[in-house]
Design an enzyme around this catalytic site. Structure first.
Site, PDB file in Angstrom:
ATOM      1  N   TYR A  22      -6.681  -0.562  -8.887  1.00 21.65           N
ATOM      2  CA  TYR A  22      -5.244  -0.334  -9.097  1.00 21.65           C
ATOM      3  C   TYR A  22      -4.918   0.806 -10.049  1.00 21.65           C
ATOM      4  O   TYR A  22      -3.751   1.104 -10.270  1.00 21.65           O
ATOM      5  CB  TYR A  22      -4.592  -1.632  -9.606  1.00 21.65           C
ATOM      6  CG  TYR A  22      -4.747  -2.773  -8.647  1.00 21.65           C
ATOM      7  CD1 TYR A  22      -4.024  -2.810  -7.454  1.00 21.65           C
ATOM      8  CD2 TYR A  22      -5.632  -3.815  -8.907  1.00 21.65           C
ATOM      9  CE1 TYR A  22      -4.175  -3.859  -6.559  1.00 21.65           C
ATOM     10  CE2 TYR A  22      -5.782  -4.877  -8.021  1.00 21.65           C
ATOM     11  CZ  TYR A  22      -5.051  -4.883  -6.849  1.00 21.65           C
ATOM     12  OH  TYR A  22      -5.202  -5.926  -5.965  1.00 21.65           O
ATOM     13  N   HIS A  97       1.739  -1.095  -0.914  1.00 18.98           N
ATOM     14  CA  HIS A  97       0.571  -1.670  -1.575  1.00 18.98           C
ATOM     15  C   HIS A  97      -0.238  -0.524  -2.169  1.00 18.98           C
ATOM     16  O   HIS A  97      -0.460   0.495  -1.499  1.00 18.98           O
ATOM     17  CB  HIS A  97      -0.288  -2.477  -0.602  1.00 18.98           C
ATOM     18  CG  HIS A  97       0.445  -3.638  -0.033  1.00 18.98           C
ATOM     19  ND1 HIS A  97       0.654  -4.793  -0.752  1.00 18.98           N
ATOM     20  CD2 HIS A  97       1.063  -3.795   1.163  1.00 18.98           C
ATOM     21  CE1 HIS A  97       1.366  -5.628  -0.009  1.00 18.98           C
ATOM     22  NE2 HIS A  97       1.632  -5.044   1.150  1.00 18.98           N
TER      23      HIS A  97
END
Length: 138
Positions: A22, A97
């Site tokens: 991430y 996402h």
């Protein structure tokens, strides 16, 4: 023009949680940068780890805002209620996402939200949010 970014569970940990997936930047830092890219757009940000709060926020803004950018995190793969909330409002949504959900675990490859959204952006890191804003701005 008013656009809201809604992030779901665990996205408050961006910059700390699994940086190899991430990244190392917090969403708050990124959001400040994003606002400078789109100074003429009224951008808002909402994050919750609670499904009902996210549904309530979609109901609150779903008839008055120009766009929703939604990264529902793990709720993407489990929440029919969240999909119903998106389907029940008029404001168009783009699903985002950070990671490529199709290159990860099998359960992440299914989204209840995608059929209720104008589009899906995944796997492009935080840049996906900027691309979603650009799409909604037209």
């Amino acid at each position: 023009m008013k656009i809201i970014i809604i992030n779901g569970p665990n996205l408050n940990l961006l910059g700390k949680r699994e940086p190899e997936i991430y990244g190392s930047k917090s969403f708050e830092d990124y959001f400040g940068e994003l606002k400078t890219v789109f100074p003429a757009i009224e951008l808002e940000y909402f994050q919750s780890n609670h499904e009902g709060e996210i549904i309530d926020k979609i109901h609150e803004i779903g008839f008055s805002y120009d766009g929703i950018i939604l990264n529902a995190g793990g709720l993407t793969h489990t929440s029919v209620a969240l999909a119903d909330a998106l389907g029940g409002v008029k404001t168009p949504a783009v699903e985002v996402h950070i990671s490529n959900i199709h290159a990860r675990e099998e359960f992440r490859k299914h989204s209840y939200l995608t059929p209720k959204c104008k589009g899906l952006i995944c796997g492009l890191g935080l840049k996906g949010y900027e691309l979603a804003v650009s799409y909604l701005v037209g």
